[in-house]
Design an enzyme around this catalytic site. Sequence first.
Site, PDB file in Angstrom:
ATOM      1  N   TYR A 130      40.250  43.811  63.508  1.00 32.24           N
ATOM      2  CA  TYR A 130      41.365  43.272  62.723  1.00 32.24           C
ATOM      3  C   TYR A 130      41.407  41.750  62.845  1.00 32.24           C
ATOM      4  CZ  TYR A 130      45.852  42.801  60.457  1.00 32.24           C
ATOM      5  OH  TYR A 130      46.834  42.453  59.577  1.00 32.24           O
TER       6      TYR A 130
ATOM      7  N   PHE B 262      45.056  39.239  27.563  1.00 32.38           N
ATOM      8  CA  PHE B 262      43.724  39.601  27.065  1.00 32.38           C
ATOM      9  C   PHE B 262      43.129  40.802  27.790  1.00 32.38           C
ATOM     10  CE2 PHE B 262      41.335  37.784  30.622  1.00 32.38           C
ATOM     11  CZ  PHE B 262      42.236  36.872  31.136  1.00 32.38           C
TER      12      PHE B 262
ATOM     13  N   PHE C  61      42.211  27.284  33.129  1.00 29.79           N
ATOM     14  CA  PHE C  61      41.626  28.602  33.282  1.00 29.79           C
ATOM     15  C   PHE C  61      42.783  29.586  33.398  1.00 29.79           C
ATOM     16  CE2 PHE C  61      39.941  32.293  35.497  1.00 29.79           C
ATOM     17  CZ  PHE C  61      38.956  32.642  34.591  1.00 29.79           C
ATOM     18  N   THR C  62      42.572  30.796  32.877  1.00 24.46           N
ATOM     19  CA  THR C  62      43.666  31.774  32.736  1.00 24.46           C
ATOM     20  C   THR C  62      44.468  31.975  34.025  1.00 24.46           C
ATOM     21  OG1 THR C  62      42.023  33.500  33.119  1.00 24.46           O
ATOM     22  CG2 THR C  62      42.563  32.997  30.829  1.00 24.46           C
TER      23      THR C  62
ATOM     24  N   LYS D 296      31.497  35.031  41.537  1.00 20.76           N
ATOM     25  CA  LYS D 296      30.644  34.344  40.563  1.00 20.76           C
ATOM     26  C   LYS D 296      29.430  33.781  41.313  1.00 20.76           C
ATOM     27  CE  LYS D 296      34.485  34.951  38.030  1.00 20.76           C
ATOM     28  NZ  LYS D 296      35.588  34.084  38.142  1.00 20.76           N
TER      29      LYS D 296
ATOM     30  N   ASP E  20      38.039  23.704  41.589  1.00 20.67           N
ATOM     31  CA  ASP E  20      37.757  25.115  41.325  1.00 20.67           C
ATOM     32  C   ASP E  20      36.243  25.242  41.436  1.00 20.67           C
ATOM     33  OD1 ASP E  20      37.168  27.618  40.341  1.00 20.67           O
ATOM     34  OD2 ASP E  20      38.714  27.578  38.794  1.00 20.67           O
TER      35      ASP E  20
ATOM     36  N   ARG F 172      37.368  34.881  24.074  1.00 19.62           N
ATOM     37  CA  ARG F 172      37.920  33.685  24.690  1.00 19.62           C
ATOM     38  C   ARG F 172      38.477  32.828  23.550  1.00 19.62           C
ATOM     39  NH1 ARG F 172      39.739  34.842  29.232  1.00 19.62           N
ATOM     40  NH2 ARG F 172      38.436  34.726  31.072  1.00 19.62           N
TER      41      ARG F 172
HETATM   42  C1  PLP Z   1      36.985  33.993  37.788  1.00 16.11           C
HETATM   43  C2  PLP Z   1      37.560  32.668  37.887  1.00 16.11           C
HETATM   44  C3  PLP Z   1      38.694  32.412  38.668  1.00 16.11           C
HETATM   45  C4  PLP Z   1      39.474  33.520  39.358  1.00 16.11           C
HETATM   46  O1  PLP Z   1      38.715  34.209  40.289  1.00 16.11           O
HETATM   47  P1  PLP Z   1      38.879  35.783  40.516  1.00 16.11           P
HETATM   48  O2  PLP Z   1      37.906  36.073  41.613  1.00 16.11           O
HETATM   49  O3  PLP Z   1      38.550  36.480  39.233  1.00 16.11           O
HETATM   50  O4  PLP Z   1      40.277  36.046  40.934  1.00 16.11           O
HETATM   51  C5  PLP Z   1      39.124  31.103  38.765  1.00 16.11           C
HETATM   52  N1  PLP Z   1      38.519  30.102  38.113  1.00 16.11           N
HETATM   53  C6  PLP Z   1      37.437  30.312  37.337  1.00 16.11           C
HETATM   54  C7  PLP Z   1      36.792  29.172  36.642  1.00 16.11           C
HETATM   55  C8  PLP Z   1      36.931  31.597  37.183  1.00 16.11           C
HETATM   56  O5  PLP Z   1      35.882  31.796  36.386  1.00 16.11           O
END
Ligand code: PLP
Length: 463
Positions: free
Chosen positions: A78, A455, A130-131, A264, A221, A388
């Site tokens: 843990y 979306f 970004f969303t 990613k 980011d 998008r």
């Molecule tokens: C995917 C993404 C996020 C969010 O990450 P998650 O792992 O999906 O929560 C933030 N910024 C960018 C540019 C992304 O492509």
Amino acid sequence: MSDAETRRRSWAEPWKIKVVEPLKMTTRAQREEAIASAGYNTFLLRSEEVYIDLLTDSGTSAMSDRQWAGMMLGDEAYAGSKNFENLSEAVAKYYGYRYLVPTHQGRGAEHLLSKMLIRAGDVVPGNMYFTTTRLHQELAGGTFVDVIIPEAHDPNVELPFKGNVDLAKLEEVITTAGPARIPYISLAATVNMAGGQPVSMENVRRVRALADQYGLRVMLDATRAVENAYFIQRREAGYAEKTVAAILRELCSYTDGCTMSGKKDGLVNIGGWLSLNDAALYEEASNLVVVYEGLHTYGGMSGRDMEAMAIGIAESVQDDHIRARVGQVEYLGRKIMEYGVPIVKPIGGHAVYLDARAIYPQLTQDEFPAQTLAAALYLDSGVRAMERGVVSAGRDAKTGEHHYPKLELVRLTIPRRVYTQAHMDVTAESVAAAYDARAGARGLRMVHEPKYLRFFQARFEPL
Ligand SMILES: *Cc1c(COP(=O)(O)O)cnc(C)c1O
């Protein structure tokens, strides 16, 4: 790009296939039924109904044999897991930040950062929204202001660094709101919503200088910062001889921390982190993470997942890997361009973006051209892409009106180390077929609209 570069067939994968996963083929009749029951939203299709899945590159990459071996080394204590130490070391080595807070994925890190730094009435400038990032900034009481260069909103302008911050605009936002109302500058590399477009090192250096002038933080980011580093190596003077790993370190060095989706560039199926250099801020984040994610030595992750991500980070910065990754995206993009289909130029790092506005001039944004095109592509071949455009952009938090983004795009997102060149060929052929049938497109009507990030779950009917 020089002729020598375009002729070089050097993106060939630096790996071979050891395990395969069969794909399901479907008939046109099956796909018609599937897309109708999914409300014409590719997010609501069952994976089994999809042939080539280009919905997203998020969590869909293939792990290496070393990563799978690392999964067996999970220390599921843990507190104080060995894998947390390995992950901290990997992030410190390749990204260069001092402190690490693991989170279940990128938005977990965005949530913590927004909650810590943003107060009601604050303004957060950034190079295109970004969303999830913007939503967390808004839920914390902030307002996102776009300061990307204007060319980023035009799919036809070819610039090497189309994700760059417009420095004059950034300074104007800072002086108008007042530096005290700017919790941080939200810097994305590469810029997902602009088509996977990179920022230049020069631009980041200047953002840093401006931030220093006003005493502001810059938060990166870093979700696709490795891809950004590769574009710097390819396109920016003075970086051709540097490794992607060295370029990534330099890029991060101009920022005060990052949010990261390991799903990613990190080559894992789940995971993320928040990095910080400031000790007091880390103290707060490592306390807050306990409330929302888990103890500060695992966040939302298991030990084995942290191990896989630590190994994935090291693999992700290898020049051969990233060249093949971006090379495959370029391959698909060129092939689609050869068919005369309008796409966002230049081709981005993780995806090819079809220009739905140009493909369907007969449709207004209220008829959801990109949503329509994604459905048409699925119907043709079972290739799954995503919208998008106006659906992703959502509604204005204050007025309740649709945001009408200039870019109305369909994203063909390539998972890392998953598909072959033949899959890219089939995809390009299907895009061409959908393009040839463009005159018959009628558009869609939204019949169900979720409140947040619509979306993902919105439903539509053909007009
Ligand atoms: C995917 C993404 C996020 C969010 O990450 P998650 O792992 O999906 O929560 C933030 N910024 C960018 C540019 C992304 O492509």
